[in-house]
Design a protein around this motif. Structure first.
Motif, short mmCIF file in Angstrom:
data_model
loop_
_atom_site.label_atom_id
_atom_site.label_comp_id
_atom_site.label_asym_id
_atom_site.label_seq_id
_atom_site.Cartn_x
_atom_site.Cartn_y
_atom_site.Cartn_z
N ILE A 148 -46.86 -0.55 -4.80
CA ILE A 148 -47.24 -2.01 -5.06
C ILE A 148 -48.81 -2.92 -3.76
N GLY A 149 -47.78 -2.51 -2.63
CA GLY A 149 -48.98 -3.48 -1.34
C GLY A 149 -49.82 -2.49 -0.97
N TYR A 150 -49.60 -1.33 -1.42
CA TYR A 150 -50.86 -0.23 -1.21
C TYR A 150 -52.20 -0.65 -2.65
N ALA A 151 -51.72 -0.65 -4.45
CA ALA A 151 -52.74 -1.30 -5.08
C ALA A 151 -53.45 -2.34 -5.18
N SER A 152 -52.81 -3.59 -4.08
CA SER A 152 -53.21 -4.91 -3.58
C SER A 152 -53.82 -4.98 -2.55
N GLY A 153 -53.61 -4.47 -1.99
CA GLY A 153 -54.46 -4.34 -0.57
C GLY A 153 -55.68 -3.99 -1.01
N TYR A 154 -55.76 -2.64 -1.27
CA TYR A 154 -56.96 -1.87 -1.60
C TYR A 154 -57.45 -2.61 -2.96
N THR A 155 -57.37 -4.09 -3.47
CA THR A 155 -57.52 -3.80 -5.18
C THR A 155 -58.47 -5.25 -4.20
N SER A 156 -57.52 -6.10 -3.76
CA SER A 156 -58.36 -7.31 -3.09
C SER A 156 -59.08 -7.32 -2.25
N ALA A 157 -59.26 -6.34 -1.18
CA ALA A 157 -60.50 -6.27 -0.41
C ALA A 157 -61.87 -5.71 -1.18
N PHE A 158 -61.40 -4.95 -2.42
CA PHE A 158 -62.74 -4.28 -2.84
C PHE A 158 -63.25 -5.55 -4.25
N MET A 159 -62.32 -6.28 -4.00
CA MET A 159 -62.50 -7.17 -5.19
C MET A 159 -63.21 -8.67 -4.68
N GLY A 160 -62.85 -8.64 -3.81
CA GLY A 160 -62.78 -10.51 -2.16
C GLY A 160 -62.25 -11.15 -2.64
N ARG A 161 -61.01 -10.79 -3.52
CA ARG A 161 -59.77 -11.91 -3.16
C ARG A 161 -58.50 -11.38 -3.69
N PHE A 162 -57.34 -12.12 -3.87
CA PHE A 162 -56.03 -12.11 -3.53
C PHE A 162 -55.82 -11.07 -5.56
N ILE A 163 -55.74 -9.68 -5.45
CA ILE A 163 -55.60 -9.07 -6.59
C ILE A 163 -54.23 -8.68 -6.50
N LEU A 164 -53.05 -9.17 -7.46
CA LEU A 164 -51.85 -8.75 -7.66
C LEU A 164 -51.02 -7.72 -8.80
N TYR A 165 -50.37 -6.79 -8.36
CA TYR A 165 -49.81 -5.66 -8.57
C TYR A 165 -48.45 -6.33 -8.98
N ARG A 166 -47.88 -5.72 -10.35
CA ARG A 166 -46.40 -5.98 -10.27
C ARG A 166 -46.10 -4.81 -11.26
N GLU A 167 -45.36 -3.74 -11.12
CA GLU A 167 -44.29 -2.46 -11.54
C GLU A 167 -43.66 -2.96 -12.18
N LEU A 168 -44.02 -2.80 -13.81
CA LEU A 168 -43.88 -2.45 -15.07
C LEU A 168 -42.53 -2.27 -15.72
N GLU A 169 -42.62 -0.98 -15.27
CA GLU A 169 -41.75 0.57 -15.59
C GLU A 169 -41.60 1.03 -14.05
N CYS A 170 -40.60 1.59 -13.88
CA CYS A 170 -40.33 2.22 -12.23
C CYS A 170 -39.20 3.90 -13.07
N ALA A 171 -39.89 4.84 -12.30
CA ALA A 171 -39.23 6.08 -12.55
C ALA A 171 -38.03 5.86 -12.02
N ALA A 172 -37.98 4.96 -11.30
CA ALA A 172 -35.64 4.73 -10.27
C ALA A 172 -35.38 4.14 -11.39
N MET A 173 -36.01 3.84 -12.25
CA MET A 173 -35.01 2.73 -13.62
C MET A 173 -34.90 4.02 -14.41
N GLY A 174 -34.98 5.36 -14.17
CA GLY A 174 -34.32 6.42 -15.13
C GLY A 174 -35.83 7.07 -16.41
N GLY A 175 -36.60 6.35 -16.08
CA GLY A 175 -38.17 6.60 -17.16
C GLY A 175 -38.73 8.14 -15.79
N ASP A 176 -39.63 8.62 -17.08
CA ASP A 176 -40.16 9.94 -16.75
C ASP A 176 -41.73 9.52 -15.70
N HIS A 177 -41.61 8.06 -15.42
CA HIS A 177 -42.77 7.49 -14.99
C HIS A 177 -43.19 6.15 -14.34
#
Length: 564
Positions: A148-177
């Protein structure tokens, strides 16, 4: 919804190179490391158990953020001249190429001019979710913190402003993705709960700051008056600096030895600033730059009428340095007549102006420097033996830069900051490959040469960009040798051509070498979508070399005349 397709990633695979000879892996000009996911799993576990889940999440998020910033720089370079979406998806493609996760785009809306962004992606095979489950089992909250830090850092640098990602689903919670969504921080109603994970202020950060303060206090107690313009921690540098500090409290004549450009004048100034004479003048003289007929008048002064053109009496360097320090650089270049007078000054503490019979008492500490072997000059009759022994009471040898490679990074940092201020530039720093090139260079000009190289790099680097290796040295950059790369089947090795003997095929086709070169250059530029830097990387040459070859095609006669 329009399907989002990834461009062919040959341009990205070309960036990833392996060199088994020196143990280096490169992604563009940034050094990479292959680690076992099990090792990262242990690190993650240690962090969680030692500093707690919240602090561990903050550390890992910031690690990922820093990685994303670096990859955004590559995206701008590789596909900056093409379509905006193609440039942006460099991040997801690199994230896959780096072995982190499989990224499936769901929705991507970008308006760079308006600063608007919405991105939704599905992550499969997340290494972070996988290792967390192995260590802690399934959990009830998302755990892909570094990614999540990678996605936020990459997109923030790409867009020139702080873009915040959050994980709405996670495979560690029992899902497949995993499923992530990114948008500007102000569009998230609970952004204030998430942004602290991206901020450096933490208990761990404060502990590190405290450790740095303690270390600074320890160093200041060991060396309370460290001179800021002398930088180094290598054993050779510290040995020379220790000799200078011990001489500072005395009036001993100091002889600084070392190659051209090692910083002898800076050591002389440090000696002066550390001494009780620091409030008196420091006068520097380059003996090699003065004509023989003027050396004596410059050093010892002249009385009116002493020779043709002496219309007024004038004090020499010794008198001007009275009470302070006189630095004689390249003392080995003094003519024998001036050497005799210098010996008298050292022995009697008095001078005689040219054309004057009076003597004048002076109180000067003499610091001499040379890059020649004075003992050999004595044997050749070019330097007085008695003066040599008088100067050689307290020799200090300053090591060449090639023998203190560990001092190069802090020197580069200080020089970069100075030249950025001087030239009104702001740069991110030097790439790993550029720093490695600096460490491997032999530095015949030593610190002075390093200053010139860094100033050149700062000037040529893009605003807010990185100084790259081909921006440092004038002329062609030395080839790094053969590197293995990743082919389109995922195998490591030199690119194969399906068993085709390319030289024979060219000869059999009857194609001229000039036509073949022209075709290859144009193909590379086309494949790189007009980005010359990317085309140059495909061809294994610098952008300057590619520019020259393209201009040679356009103006063959002019290029021929220039080369001739």
């Amino acid at each position: 919804m329009k399907e989002i397709l990834y461009p062919e990633n040959a341009d990205l695979r070309q960036l990833l190179r392996f060199s088994d000879k020196d143990g280096l892996i490169w992604l563009g000009e940034h050094r990479m490391v292959l680690l076992h996911s099990a090792a990262l799993s242990e690190l993650r576990k240690e962090l969680i158990e030692s500093v707690g889940a919240e602090q561990a999440r903050r550390i890992l998020t910031r690690m990922g953020f820093a990685s994303g910033l670096r990859d955004a720089e590559l995206a701008r370079k590789i596909r900056g001249a093409g379509k905006l979406v193609d440039a942006f998806v460099v991040g997801p493609q690199l994230h896959m190429l780096e072995g982190c996760v499989e990224v499936e785009p769901v929705r991507l809306d970008i308006d760079a001019e308006a600063g608007q962004f919405y991105g939704e992606f599905i992550w499969r095979q997340s290494w972070e979710a996988e290792v967390h489950v192995q260590q802690f089992g399934e959990v009830d909250h998302p755990v892909c913190w570094m990614m999540i830090g990678y996605a936020s850092g990459y997109t923030s640098a790409f867009m020139g402003r702080f873009i915040l990602y959050r994980e709405l689903e996670c495979a560690a919670m029992g899902g497949d993705h995993c499923r992530i969504v990114g948008k500007p921080a102000e569009d998230w109603p609970d952004a204030h709960e998430l942004t602290p994970y991206f901020e450096p202020d933490s208990i761990v950060g404060r502990l590190l700051e405290l450790r740095e303060e303690v270390e600074a206090m320890r160093q200041s107690m060991a060396c309370p008056r460290r001179i800021t313009n002398l930088i180094g921690t290598s054993s050779g540098f510290l040995a020379a600096y220790d000799l200078v500090t011990k001489a500072a409290a005395t009036n001993v004549t100091v002889l600084l030895l070392g190659e051209t450009g090692v910083g002898k004048e800076r050591f002389a100034r440090a000696l002066h600033e550390l001494s009780p004479r620091k409030d008196a003048p420091f006068v520097a003289v380059n003996c090699a730059a003065l004509p023989d007929e003027l050396i004596e008048s410059e050093l010892f002064g002249v009385e009116r009428g002493a020779f043709t053109g002496a219309h007024a009496s004038r004090a020499g360097k010794f008198e001007r340095a009275d009470g302070g320090t006189l630095f004689l650089d390249e003392v080995g270049e003094l003519p024998l007549s001036a050497q005799a007078k210098l010996l008298r000054v050292l022995q009697e503490g008095e001078i005689e102006r040219l054309g004057d019979e009076r003597t004048r008492k002076i109180n000067v500490r003499l610091v001499a420097a040379t890059n020649v072997e004075l003992h050999a000059a004595v044997e050749a009759g070019r330097f007085r033996r008695d003066l040599y022994y008088r100067l050689n009471v307290y020799p200090v040898t300053i090591p060449p830069l090639r023998e203190r490679a560990s001092d190069i990074p802090p020197l580069v940092e200080a020089m970069t900051a100075r030249f950025c201020s001087l030239h009104a530039k702001r740069i991110a720093g030097l790439t790993d490959k550029a720093m490695l090139a600096l460490k491997n260079h032999r530095w015949p000009g030593n610190v002075r040469e390093l200053e010139n190289v860094i100033e050149r790099g700062v000037i040529l680097a893009a605003q807010n960009g990185w100084v790259e290796v081909d921006q440092l040295f004038a002329g062609p950059t030395p080839s790094p040798g053969q590197h293995a790369c990743i082919d389109n089947s995922g195998k490591l090795g030199e690119r194969k051509r399906d068993g085709l003997d390319l030289p024979d095929a060219v000869l059999d086709a009857g194609v001229s070498l000039e036509a073949l070169e022209q075709d290859i250059l144009q193909r590379a530029v086309h494949r790189a979508r007009g980005n010359l830097a990317a085309a140059a990387r495909l061809l294994g040459m610098t952008r300057a070399q590619l520019n020259y070859r393209l201009k040679k095609q356009t103006h063959p006669r002019r290029a021929s005349a220039l080369s001739g």
